[in-house]
Structures are given as C-alpha cells and as structure tokens.
Scaffold this motif. Structure first.
Motif, short mmCIF file in Angstrom:
data_model
loop_
_atom_site.label_atom_id
_atom_site.label_comp_id
_atom_site.label_asym_id
_atom_site.label_seq_id
_atom_site.Cartn_x
_atom_site.Cartn_y
_atom_site.Cartn_z
N ALA A 6 0.85 -1.19 0.00
CA ALA A 6 0.00 0.00 0.00
C ALA A 6 0.89 1.23 0.00
O ALA A 6 1.88 1.29 0.73
CB ALA A 6 -0.91 0.00 1.23
N GLU A 7 0.54 2.23 -0.81
CA GLU A 7 1.39 3.44 -0.88
C GLU A 7 0.54 4.69 -0.96
O GLU A 7 -0.58 4.70 -1.47
CB GLU A 7 2.34 3.37 -2.07
N ARG A 8 1.12 5.77 -0.42
CA ARG A 8 0.43 7.06 -0.45
C ARG A 8 1.46 8.17 -0.31
O ARG A 8 2.40 8.05 0.50
CB ARG A 8 -0.59 7.14 0.67
N ALA A 9 1.30 9.22 -1.09
CA ALA A 9 2.14 10.41 -0.98
C ALA A 9 1.53 11.36 0.03
O ALA A 9 0.30 11.52 0.11
CB ALA A 9 2.29 11.09 -2.33
N PHE A 10 2.39 12.04 0.81
CA PHE A 10 1.95 12.98 1.82
C PHE A 10 2.60 14.34 1.61
O PHE A 10 3.70 14.43 1.04
CB PHE A 10 2.30 12.46 3.21
N GLY A 11 1.92 15.38 2.11
CA GLY A 11 2.47 16.73 2.00
C GLY A 11 2.71 17.11 0.55
O GLY A 11 1.89 16.86 -0.33
N ASP A 12 3.86 17.72 0.30
CA ASP A 12 4.18 18.11 -1.08
C ASP A 12 4.90 17.01 -1.85
O ASP A 12 5.29 17.20 -3.01
CB ASP A 12 5.01 19.40 -1.10
N ALA A 13 5.09 15.85 -1.20
CA ALA A 13 5.68 14.65 -1.83
C ALA A 13 7.09 14.86 -2.34
O ALA A 13 7.57 14.10 -3.18
CB ALA A 13 4.78 14.15 -2.96
N THR A 14 7.78 15.87 -1.83
CA THR A 14 9.14 16.12 -2.29
C THR A 14 10.19 15.40 -1.44
O THR A 14 11.37 15.40 -1.77
CB THR A 14 9.45 17.63 -2.25
N GLY A 15 9.74 14.80 -0.36
CA GLY A 15 10.67 14.12 0.55
C GLY A 15 10.95 12.70 0.12
O GLY A 15 10.63 12.27 -1.00
#
Length: 423
Positions: A93-102
C-alpha cells in the motif's frame, strides 16, 4: 465482524490472533488490511501486483489454497478484496503525503502464523481471556499478528496526522516462516525507488519499552524438501526385490550431520522432518525429509547447501533409489546502514513508552526481510531492522508465546518518529 477501522490496535491484534493463517494462506488478513488502507486513501496492490508469483517458495497445494480462501470468506473477509488477491496473499500500500518532495520510505511487516498448536490452559493469557487460536495447528507464535497491527497503526498515523512530506509504502509480507515470502516480494518494482526501508519485529526477549535500532547479520538459510523413491517388497519374503527409500533417508541423516563446519564462520544443519509411512514388514518405497542449512554469510550458506545436496545424491545412489529435491524456503543476510540506525537512535526516544534505545544487536536466527533490505541497498537506498520489546513471557515459536500489547503503540510511535526525521 466489525471492520478493522472500528478496532483499536489491541482489538485488531486479538482478532488476528484468534484467526491465524499460515504462509500463503493469509487471505482474511490481507483482505481486511486492504479494505481499511484503501479507505484511508492508500493505493492498494494485491496478488501478483504485490509479489512475484513465479518466485514464491513453499506454496501449499491448490486444495489447501482453495480451502483457505473459503475459510477467509466464512470468517468475514471483504469479498471485493478477497477476489482481487487472485489466490495470492500479500499487500503493498502506498500514499504520498504533503508536497511529496521528501523521501520514499518503506515499512515491512510480516503477516503469517506458524503451523503449530496453541496452549489452551489458563496459564496462557490468550486462552484465559478468550482470544486464543480457533484454527487447529495454526498459531501466531512469533508476533506477526502484532506486526500486522503495527503496520495498520502506521497507516492510520500518517493518514490522520500527516507531518511527512514524502511517499510511504507499507509492505504486508506473507509467508515469512520458512523464508518463503521475502524473496518474491523483493523482486517486485515496489522497492526500486525506496530511499529507506524499516523492517521490525516484536519481542525477541526484549522488555516492553526497549528498542534496538538494528538487529542485523542474521544467518543465511535454505530449506530443502527431499523425496527418496524406491521399490516396495515384502521384508520377510522377498527383501531382495525392494529398493529401500527409508534406508537411503537414514543414511542421508547420518551424513548430513557429518558435513564439516567451515573455518570462515558459523554453519548449521538440521533435519527437521523424516516421514515414511509403512507397515513393519514392507520395504519402504518412499521417504520424505525436510532439511535446513544456515551460514553466517550467503557464501557459507551455499557451501552447506552444496554439501547437503552431495550427501543426498550419494545416499540415493548407494541404495539405488530415485531422489528429488525442491527449495522450500531461502533467506540471505544483511548489515544495517549507519545513517538510518542513527535516525532511529535520535528519533525513538521521542516516542511515548520508550525507556531504552540500544544501537545494534546480532540477530542469531534467520529472517527473510533480508531480501527486501538487500534489494533496497542494491538500488542505493538504506535500511535497518528494528527490535521492539514486548516482554514476551515465553519463547518465540512456542505454544505459550504472547506479547504485551502496550508494545503496539510503541512500535507505531518509533517508526512514525523515525520516518518524520528522515530527509
């Protein structure tokens, strides 16, 4: 049955403990977790999208798989997600958080139970409090029910509180016991872009509140299923017409234990199973064995495996029987990366309930998260394997194994604090 989203982590752990599923049969576990994480906004990968199907080891027969799917359905597994498995367990399972630049950070937890019976007397808390296994000869005797709950807890923590500008991937790995599921999950593309991977284990003789930033250098391991096939005959009337498979197996057992140990490091061998059902007056036509070898390094493991195969070949030839072998499971070894170990050492004390953080400890046994860790490192990422104390009152893999459930929130907190500290 309530959805997992309506359960606390302790309730979820107890639900899974009561309904354990052995390797490659974790259909209920997989489907329940997939349903909640989908609702939390994670992209869900199931079946062949989660593991390399052709690389699976020690897979039960079709009848066992079908029975496990039907049992999962009867015990409340969500139909839509059960169908999406395609008969193969495991979940990414995957998900991007915030601005996803990290960074892209992976967390690996294992989900399978052991094929062993659980204690039923009142000295065992799950039996006393009514959440012991209801599945004969299956038991969560190594804490993977707790690992699964921690994985769900991590998913909840970031979905609810964020605080991380990057991508989180959660690996709910099947079939750790026997070293069967790590290799096929490591061969997927899900690990290719990870900057960091955190694997974890509860218990390991540590008191609740204790964290080890890196368990490392487990023994590499390989398990062989062995079959000798000869010719039956009456042991009294026509013994000369038989070809004795059991005698070949007995010869092999004696000589497997005689394999010279290697000067370069620890090597191990064990014959864990010999089976040849015959009447006492029948020359045995078939004998089955399961053999395990280990080595401090992958090369030492291959040394032991090669020697074992030579002994098996010679035993078959000596007694004029046929031999077939198949790899049941395999693991490798690893060392943790300093940067991520330091991150754990700095972040873990901030998690509620943590009382002591130790830097490194040698694993001692074998662990198939090794393949995921090695894959991430080969792709340029960094990894470690965390120990989360759980005051287990009995040893792993025993009928009385249990954990203190306060360790579940501690595990979530340690991993979350570490992820938020990574850049």
């Amino acid at each position: 049955m309530a959805q997992t989203s309506e359960q606390t982590l302790t309730e979820l752990r107890r639900d899974l403990h009561e309904r354990p599923e052995a390797g490659w049969k974790e259909f209920r576990t997989t489907a329940l977790v997939a349903e909640e994480l989908d609702e939390l906004g994670y992209e869900i990968h199931l079946g062949e999208a989660a593991v390399a199907a052709d690389a699976r080891l020690g897979v039960p027969g079709d009848d066992e798989i079908d029975a496990a799917i039907e049992r999962a359905r009867e015990e409340g597994a969500p139909e839509a997600y059960l169908d999406r498995t395609g008969g193969i367990t495991g979940l990414v399972a995957e998900r991007a958080f915030g601005d996803a630049t990290g960074p892209a950070v992976g967390v690996r937890v294992d989900i399978d139970a052991l094929e062993r019976a659980e204690a039923t007397d009142d000295d065992h808390r799950p039996a006393r409090e009514g959440f012991a296994s209801t599945h004969p000869e299956e038991m969560h005797a190594c804490g993977h029910d707790g690992h699964t709950a921690i994985g769900v807890g991590i998913a909840r923590e970031f979905a609810e509180n964020d605080g991380f500008d990057g991508t989180l991937k959660l690996f709910f790995q099947p079939a750790e016991e026997g070293g069967r599921g790590g290799k096929p999950m490591s061969e997927t593309d899900h690990l290719a872009d990870l900057d960091y991977l955190l694997a974890l284990h509860l218990g390991l003789g540590l008191e609740t509140g204790t964290v080890v930033a890196s368990y490392e250098r487990p023994l590499a391991n390989a398990k062989l299923d062995v079959v000798f096939e000869g010719e039956p005959a009456h042991a009294g009337g026509r013994p000369n017409e038989g070809r004795n498979a059991l005698q070949a197996a007995a010869t092999a057992v004696q000589n497997l234990y005689a394999i010279p140990r290697h000067e370069d490091g620890a090597t191990r061998i064990n014959v864990g199973k010999v089976h040849s059902p015959n009447a006492q007056n029948v020359i045995a036509e078939r004998a089955e064995m399961r053999v395990e070898v280990r080595g401090r390094t992958a090369d030492l493991n291959e040394y032991m495996l090669g020697k074992a195969e030579r002994v098996l070949d010679a035993a078959a030839e000596m007694h004029d029987v046929d031999l077939s072998t198949s790899l049941y499971g395999k693991t490798t070894t690893f060392g943790a990366d300093d940067a991520v170990v330091e991150a754990v050492l700095d972040a873990a004390p901030e998690a509620a309930g943590v009382e002591e953080v130790r830097e490194r400890k040698e694993f001692g046994g074998s662990e198939d998260a090794s393949y995921l860790i090695r894959r991430v490192q080969e792709e340029g990422g960094r990894a470690t394997y965390l120990g989360i104390g759980a005051s287990n009152p009995a040893g792993h893999h025993t009928a009385y194994f249990d954990i203190e459930e306060e360790s579940l929130d501690i595990g979530v907190g340690v991993v979350a604090e570490t992820i938020r500290s990574l850049d």
